[in-house]
Design a protein around this motif. Structure first.
Motif, PDB file in Angstrom:
ATOM      1  N   ALA A 184       0.924  -1.123  -0.019  1.00  0.00           N
ATOM      2  CA  ALA A 184      -0.138   0.074  -0.034  1.00  0.00           C
ATOM      3  C   ALA A 184       0.857   1.182  -0.108  1.00  0.00           C
ATOM      4  O   ALA A 184       2.016   1.323   0.539  1.00  0.00           O
ATOM      5  N   ILE A 185       0.331   2.326  -0.507  1.00  0.00           N
ATOM      6  CA  ILE A 185       1.265   3.611  -0.735  1.00  0.00           C
ATOM      7  C   ILE A 185       1.089   4.628   0.654  1.00  0.00           C
ATOM      8  O   ILE A 185       1.948   5.400   0.772  1.00  0.00           O
ATOM      9  N   SER A 186       0.076   3.919   1.578  1.00  0.00           N
ATOM     10  CA  SER A 186      -0.083   4.680   2.825  1.00  0.00           C
ATOM     11  C   SER A 186      -0.537   3.815   3.934  1.00  0.00           C
ATOM     12  O   SER A 186      -1.115   2.791   3.546  1.00  0.00           O
ATOM     13  N   ASP A 187       0.064   3.950   5.110  1.00  0.00           N
ATOM     14  CA  ASP A 187      -0.223   2.975   6.283  1.00  0.00           C
ATOM     15  C   ASP A 187      -0.078   1.560   6.117  1.00  0.00           C
ATOM     16  O   ASP A 187      -0.809   0.920   6.492  1.00  0.00           O
ATOM     17  N   ALA A 188       0.956   1.317   5.448  1.00  0.00           N
ATOM     18  CA  ALA A 188       1.218  -0.304   4.784  1.00  0.00           C
ATOM     19  C   ALA A 188       1.519  -1.145   6.238  1.00  0.00           C
ATOM     20  O   ALA A 188       0.861  -2.194   5.947  1.00  0.00           O
ATOM     21  N   ALA A 189       2.034  -0.543   7.336  1.00  0.00           N
ATOM     22  CA  ALA A 189       2.175  -1.342   8.303  1.00  0.00           C
ATOM     23  C   ALA A 189       0.983  -1.556   9.317  1.00  0.00           C
ATOM     24  O   ALA A 189       1.066  -2.375  10.161  1.00  0.00           O
ATOM     25  N   ASN A 190       0.141  -0.797   9.046  1.00  0.00           N
ATOM     26  CA  ASN A 190      -1.205  -0.808   9.797  1.00  0.00           C
ATOM     27  C   ASN A 190      -2.510  -1.486   9.194  1.00  0.00           C
ATOM     28  O   ASN A 190      -3.282  -1.963  10.167  1.00  0.00           O
ATOM     29  N   GLN A 191      -2.629  -1.442   7.962  1.00  0.00           N
ATOM     30  CA  GLN A 191      -3.856  -1.624   7.162  1.00  0.00           C
ATOM     31  C   GLN A 191      -3.993  -3.335   7.760  1.00  0.00           C
ATOM     32  O   GLN A 191      -2.947  -4.106   7.277  1.00  0.00           O
ATOM     33  N   VAL A 192      -5.277  -3.580   7.694  1.00  0.00           N
ATOM     34  CA  VAL A 192      -5.675  -5.035   7.945  1.00  0.00           C
ATOM     35  C   VAL A 192      -5.845  -5.577   6.555  1.00  0.00           C
ATOM     36  O   VAL A 192      -6.090  -5.070   5.575  1.00  0.00           O
ATOM     37  N   LYS A 193      -5.096  -6.873   6.651  1.00  0.00           N
ATOM     38  CA  LYS A 193      -5.277  -7.717   5.312  1.00  0.00           C
ATOM     39  C   LYS A 193      -6.742  -8.263   5.184  1.00  0.00           C
ATOM     40  O   LYS A 193      -7.536  -8.600   5.943  1.00  0.00           O
ATOM     41  N   LEU A 194      -6.963  -7.874   3.676  1.00  0.00           N
ATOM     42  CA  LEU A 194      -8.649  -8.252   3.196  1.00  0.00           C
ATOM     43  C   LEU A 194      -8.852  -9.692   3.702  1.00  0.00           C
ATOM     44  O   LEU A 194      -9.992  -9.976   3.935  1.00  0.00           O
ATOM     45  N   SER A 195      -7.792 -10.625   3.325  1.00  0.00           N
ATOM     46  CA  SER A 195      -8.089 -11.888   3.870  1.00  0.00           C
ATOM     47  C   SER A 195      -8.477 -12.482   5.182  1.00  0.00           C
ATOM     48  O   SER A 195      -8.946 -13.352   5.298  1.00  0.00           O
ATOM     49  N   ASN A 196      -8.161 -11.574   6.207  1.00  0.00           N
ATOM     50  CA  ASN A 196      -8.107 -11.671   7.575  1.00  0.00           C
ATOM     51  C   ASN A 196      -9.662 -10.757   8.048  1.00  0.00           C
ATOM     52  O   ASN A 196     -10.020 -11.063   9.203  1.00  0.00           O
ATOM     53  N   ILE A 197     -10.208 -10.143   7.026  1.00  0.00           N
ATOM     54  CA  ILE A 197     -11.593  -9.508   7.757  1.00  0.00           C
ATOM     55  C   ILE A 197     -12.456 -10.242   8.116  1.00  0.00           C
ATOM     56  O   ILE A 197     -13.168  -9.683   9.066  1.00  0.00           O
ATOM     57  N   TYR A 198     -12.750 -11.288   7.785  1.00  0.00           N
ATOM     58  CA  TYR A 198     -14.028 -11.909   8.136  1.00  0.00           C
ATOM     59  C   TYR A 198     -13.705 -12.392   9.820  1.00  0.00           C
ATOM     60  O   TYR A 198     -14.637 -12.232  10.620  1.00  0.00           O
ATOM     61  N   ASN A 199     -12.545 -12.853   9.930  1.00  0.00           N
ATOM     62  CA  ASN A 199     -12.294 -13.514  11.254  1.00  0.00           C
ATOM     63  C   ASN A 199     -12.399 -12.282  12.508  1.00  0.00           C
ATOM     64  O   ASN A 199     -12.752 -12.472  13.611  1.00  0.00           O
ATOM     65  N   ILE A 200     -11.816 -11.345  11.882  1.00  0.00           N
ATOM     66  CA  ILE A 200     -11.608  -9.842  12.964  1.00  0.00           C
ATOM     67  C   ILE A 200     -13.162  -9.289  13.433  1.00  0.00           C
ATOM     68  O   ILE A 200     -13.534  -9.136  14.323  1.00  0.00           O
ATOM     69  N   LEU A 201     -13.828  -9.386  12.064  1.00  0.00           N
ATOM     70  CA  LEU A 201     -15.318  -8.767  12.284  1.00  0.00           C
ATOM     71  C   LEU A 201     -16.243  -9.948  12.987  1.00  0.00           C
ATOM     72  O   LEU A 201     -17.145  -9.410  13.744  1.00  0.00           O
ATOM     73  N   ASN A 202     -16.224 -11.218  12.723  1.00  0.00           N
ATOM     74  CA  ASN A 202     -17.006 -12.196  13.483  1.00  0.00           C
ATOM     75  C   ASN A 202     -16.583 -11.876  14.851  1.00  0.00           C
ATOM     76  O   ASN A 202     -17.511 -12.219  15.625  1.00  0.00           O
ATOM     77  N   GLU A 203     -15.407 -11.754  15.367  1.00  0.00           N
ATOM     78  CA  GLU A 203     -15.015 -11.714  16.758  1.00  0.00           C
ATOM     79  C   GLU A 203     -15.737 -10.410  17.323  1.00  0.00           C
ATOM     80  O   GLU A 203     -16.298 -10.295  18.500  1.00  0.00           O
ATOM     81  N   ALA A 204     -15.448  -9.291  16.386  1.00  0.00           N
ATOM     82  CA  ALA A 204     -16.236  -7.920  17.055  1.00  0.00           C
ATOM     83  C   ALA A 204     -17.487  -8.045  17.165  1.00  0.00           C
ATOM     84  O   ALA A 204     -18.310  -7.688  18.105  1.00  0.00           O
ATOM     85  N   VAL A 205     -18.353  -8.714  16.208  1.00  0.00           N
ATOM     86  CA  VAL A 205     -19.870  -8.949  16.508  1.00  0.00           C
ATOM     87  C   VAL A 205     -20.151  -9.527  17.788  1.00  0.00           C
ATOM     88  O   VAL A 205     -21.261  -9.114  18.432  1.00  0.00           O
ATOM     89  N   LYS A 206     -19.317 -10.785  18.156  1.00  0.00           N
ATOM     90  CA  LYS A 206     -19.822 -11.269  19.433  1.00  0.00           C
ATOM     91  C   LYS A 206     -19.495 -10.661  20.565  1.00  0.00           C
ATOM     92  O   LYS A 206     -20.457 -10.478  21.541  1.00  0.00           O
TER      93      LYS A 206
END
Length: 274
Positions: A242-264
């Motif tokens: 990424a051209i900006s915030d490369a070290a901080n952005q979440v990988k798109l492939s991991n987004i389901y697991n992160i959001l599933n936990e957030a919902v719970k």
């Protein structure tokens, strides 16, 4: 509570996700991210606002800034039509607000500009929802002045969101005081937690912002446990490129697991608190 079309921020509602690539790099990256985010959010029953910036004006060094306002708004307009998603993007100058408001549903004030009176009020006068990121240099109670500036001129004073994104701690580090989420709620605004900017390490990589995306889920859990109305995540198919915030952005492939936990966590906490 803030209403945005059929989306509600606040109350006992499930959190709203604000997510997308930090900067608009290309249609391909934006489309890929928007499509996957929409698919995951529909599966998890999360309302989604798509976020990306046409210009990263606040840069430590002469790094790439994005595609610019004209092309950026064109791409965001296409995302809105193609995927049926509301749009959030940054404004950096008062003169941008009216034009950006033709496309964006939420105008975002970057943290470093959170005390700029003319910018805050120009955004508010458009009648759009305004999301203000609390400055890294500000205490949560200092946001009272920001809220007053906006409510003074906004056609609908209740169209305001406040976002926590960490506070400066020494040089090159940020910390998050979770009580800030509680303090800012006293202003009767929905509260958003920015989990990706909160793991930044500003200017830590020879003039480029570093960070640690592995810590995003841990801060997200803590904020969810306090109780928030929205979760802000910058998401990219290949963050390291990424051209900006490369070290901080979440990988798109991991987004389901992160959001599933957030919902719970969100469901558990809101059932207990409300």
């Amino acid at each position: 509570m803030v209403e945005l079309g059929g989306i509600s921020f606040g109350g006992k509602k499930r959190f709203v996700l604000i997510a997308g690539p930090c900067a608009i790099e290309s249609r391909e990256v934006v489309y890929e991210t928007a499509e996957r985010l929409k698919e995951v959010c529909e599966r998890l029953e999360i309302e989604l606002v798509f976020k990306s910036s046409f210009d990263k004006a606040n840069r430590t060094s002469n790094s790439p800034r994005g595609v610019g306002m004209s092309q950026g708004l064109e791409i965001l307009s296409e995302v809105k039509e193609r995927f049926g998603l509301p749009i959030l993007t940054d404004v950096h100058e008062s003169c941008q607000c009216e034009e950006v408001a033709q496309v964006a549903d939420i105008l975002q004030i970057p943290a470093f500009l959170s005390r700029q009176t003319d910018l805050l009020q120009a955004a508010a006068r458009t009648g759009k929802v305004v999301n203000v990121k609390k400055g890294q240099f500000m205490a949560p109670w200092d946001m009272h002045g920001v809220v007053e500036k906006i409510r003074e001129v906004a056609p609908q004073p209740n169209k305001l969101l406040l976002t926590e994104r960490g506070s400066s701690f020494g040089y090159g580090n940020l910390v998050v005081d979770m009580t800030s989420l509680v303090e800012m709620r006293r202003f009767s605004c929905p509260i958003i937690f920015d989990a990706t900017h909160s793991v930044q390490k500003p200017s830590s990589q020879q003039g480029v912002t570093g960070g640690n995306r592995e810590m995003v889920p841990y801060l997200m859990r803590a904020a969810m446990a306090v109780g928030i109305d929205g979760l802000f995540l910058e998401v990219h198919p290949n963050p390291d490129k990424a051209i900006s915030d490369a070290a901080n952005q979440v990988k798109l492939s991991n987004i389901y697991n992160i959001l599933n936990e957030a919902v719970k966590i969100d469901d558990l906490v809101k059932n207990e608190l409300f």
